[in-house]
Design a protein around this motif. Structure first.
Motif, PDB file in Angstrom:
ATOM      1  N   SER A 226       0.854  -1.189   0.000  1.00 41.61           N
ATOM      2  CA  SER A 226       0.000   0.000   0.000  1.00 41.61           C
ATOM      3  C   SER A 226       0.887   1.235   0.000  1.00 41.61           C
ATOM      4  N   ALA A 227       0.860   1.980  -1.098  1.00 48.75           N
ATOM      5  CA  ALA A 227       1.656   3.193  -1.184  1.00 48.75           C
ATOM      6  C   ALA A 227       1.179   4.220  -0.164  1.00 48.75           C
ATOM      7  N   THR A 228      -0.132   4.364  -0.044  1.00 44.76           N
ATOM      8  CA  THR A 228      -0.658   5.322   0.925  1.00 44.76           C
ATOM      9  C   THR A 228      -0.346   4.876   2.346  1.00 44.76           C
ATOM     10  N   GLY A 229      -0.375   3.578   2.579  1.00 46.45           N
ATOM     11  CA  GLY A 229      -0.051   3.066   3.909  1.00 46.45           C
ATOM     12  C   GLY A 229       1.361   3.429   4.318  1.00 46.45           C
ATOM     13  N   TRP A 230       2.303   3.342   3.377  1.00 45.97           N
ATOM     14  CA  TRP A 230       3.686   3.698   3.682  1.00 45.97           C
ATOM     15  C   TRP A 230       3.801   5.189   4.020  1.00 45.97           C
ATOM     16  N   LEU A 231       3.224   6.029   3.167  1.00 46.21           N
ATOM     17  CA  LEU A 231       3.401   7.463   3.333  1.00 46.21           C
ATOM     18  C   LEU A 231       2.586   8.048   4.481  1.00 46.21           C
ATOM     19  N   ARG A 232       1.605   7.319   4.967  1.00 48.42           N
ATOM     20  CA  ARG A 232       0.803   7.836   6.082  1.00 48.42           C
ATOM     21  C   ARG A 232       1.354   7.443   7.447  1.00 48.42           C
ATOM     22  N   GLN A 233       2.449   6.714   7.481  1.00 45.45           N
ATOM     23  CA  GLN A 233       3.073   6.403   8.757  1.00 45.45           C
ATOM     24  C   GLN A 233       3.561   7.702   9.413  1.00 45.45           C
ATOM     25  N   PRO A 234       3.358   7.853  10.719  1.00 48.98           N
ATOM     26  CA  PRO A 234       3.763   9.105  11.386  1.00 48.98           C
ATOM     27  C   PRO A 234       5.227   9.463  11.184  1.00 48.98           C
ATOM     28  N   TRP A 235       6.128   8.473  11.240  1.00 50.65           N
ATOM     29  CA  TRP A 235       7.545   8.807  11.103  1.00 50.65           C
ATOM     30  C   TRP A 235       7.901   9.236   9.680  1.00 50.65           C
ATOM     31  N   VAL A 236       7.182   8.670   8.688  1.00 46.99           N
ATOM     32  CA  VAL A 236       7.415   9.095   7.298  1.00 46.99           C
ATOM     33  C   VAL A 236       6.908  10.524   7.108  1.00 46.99           C
ATOM     34  N   ARG A 237       5.731  10.807   7.641  1.00 45.72           N
ATOM     35  CA  ARG A 237       5.197  12.170   7.554  1.00 45.72           C
ATOM     36  C   ARG A 237       6.119  13.169   8.251  1.00 45.72           C
ATOM     37  N   ALA A 238       6.717  12.736   9.351  1.00 47.15           N
ATOM     38  CA  ALA A 238       7.651  13.610  10.060  1.00 47.15           C
ATOM     39  C   ALA A 238       8.875  13.913   9.205  1.00 47.15           C
ATOM     40  N   GLU A 239       9.391  12.895   8.534  1.00 47.91           N
ATOM     41  CA  GLU A 239      10.553  13.116   7.657  1.00 47.91           C
ATOM     42  C   GLU A 239      10.203  14.046   6.505  1.00 47.91           C
TER      43      GLU A 239
END
Length: 336
Positions: A226-239
């Motif tokens: 899931s591409a959206t699943g990866w990018l919606r992780q809090p640590w990814v959003r923080a980066e």
């Protein structure tokens, strides 16, 4: 919706580099006229804040420019510049000969022409960089060539390091190496993210380099279930938030050549991350300027995908009273 956004909403997305950077239009006109002295004068007057590799691509994308560049390589006026531009032109011709379809749909004769053009370009640019080791445009093209000729990760990194010695934090070369470091080209996501973090940490605030972080997460997302699943992780959003704050959202940021590439990556990443108000900030900066990458990853026309997501981001951000707070993202730890 504000007046600028209304104008943007009804405009057509533009892919042309000279529409993104109007100051490059005289260079394109000179190349179309086969006016070599005018091309030389343009590069001589290019402001220092602009990476000349972007201007080189303008000439490389003019059909038939090789007809005046080939004799200029052996002429008295700026032969090293002519070699730099001719090498870039041959790379463009090589990719045109190969076509944009997947490898399994590409004919052997297309690959043969592709490799012939890239090999020819690399030989010429090797001579250029031998005489001008500080030629960032030539080294940047050689980073692009490294992927097409499959010369390996170590050689691609060597070429990038030479580009970085020629011009600190060369965004165009950084994007080229980031693609080389993807698993699909023989690298790994660990290498890709490490390089992106290096680009963000070492570049001065306000430069484009931290946008490589968005590129790394876009590529990782494509490989996940899931591409959206990866990018919606809090640590990814923080980066992503920290990378944007260090680059195109920083007070020191200026729209140097390549700015459309940087904003496009953040707009795409935030859209997939489900944060349309944050995406709207980048869409507003872009207006109707867009790059083929990464919007080509969405099914259908890249331009259609861009416009639909842009309008969706604008509508979602209406009534939010300005940009959303980023306190939640700043406080989120980066975890692997």
């Amino acid at each position: 919706m504000s007046a600028p956004r209304i104008v943007t909403a009804f405009g057509l997305p533009r892919l042309s580099v000279t529409s993104h950077h109007p100051d490059l239009r005289p260079l394109r006109r000179a190349a179309v006229r086969r006016d070599w002295p005018a091309v030389v004068d343009f590069f001589a007057g290019l402001p220092a804040e602009h990476d000349p590799s972007f201007a080189a691509e303008v000439v490389a994308n003019v059909d038939g420019s090789e007809t005046f560049l080939e004799p200029a390589v052996h002429g008295p006026l700026a032969p090293e510049l002519a070699g730099t531009l001719l090498g870039a032109r041959w790379v463009t011709m090589g990719w045109t000969a190969r076509g944009a379809r997947a490898a399994k749909y590409t004919k052997p004769e297309q690959f043969e022409r592709f490799h012939a053009y890239l090999g020819r370009a690399d030989e010429l640019l090797e001579q250029v960089t031998g005489g001008e080791p500080g030629n960032v445009s030539a080294w940047t093209t050689r980073v692009h060539i490294a992927r097409g000729l499959s010369v390996g990760q170590a050689e691609a990194r060597r070429r990038y390091e030479q580009a970085a010695r020629s011009r600190p934090h060369p965004f165009n070369a950084q994007i080229a190496l980031a693609q080389q470091l993807c698993p699909k080209w023989g690298g790994s996501f660990a290498q890709l993210h490490a390089f992106a973090a290096e680009c963000a940490a070492q570049a001065p605030p306000g430069s484009l380099s931290a946008a490589v972080v968005a590129e790394a997460h876009i590529e990782q997302a494509r490989a996940e279930k899931s591409a959206t699943g990866w990018l919606r992780q809090p640590w990814v959003r923080a980066e992503l938030s920290r990378a944007a704050e260090r680059s195109v959202d920083h007070p020191a940021y200026r729209p140097v050549h390549g700015w459309v590439m940087a904003h496009s990556r953040f707009a795409y990443a935030w859209t997939l991350a489900g944060d349309r108000p944050r995406a709207a900030r980048h869409f507003a900066a872009l207006g109707n300027a867009m790059t083929d990458y990464p919007w080509k990853y969405w099914l259908g026309s890249g331009r259609t995908s861009y416009k639909v997501r842009q309008l969706g981001a604008f509508v979602k951000s209406i009534g939010r009273g300005g940009d959303p707070s980023t306190d939640d993202l700043r406080s989120t730890p980066t975890l692997r």
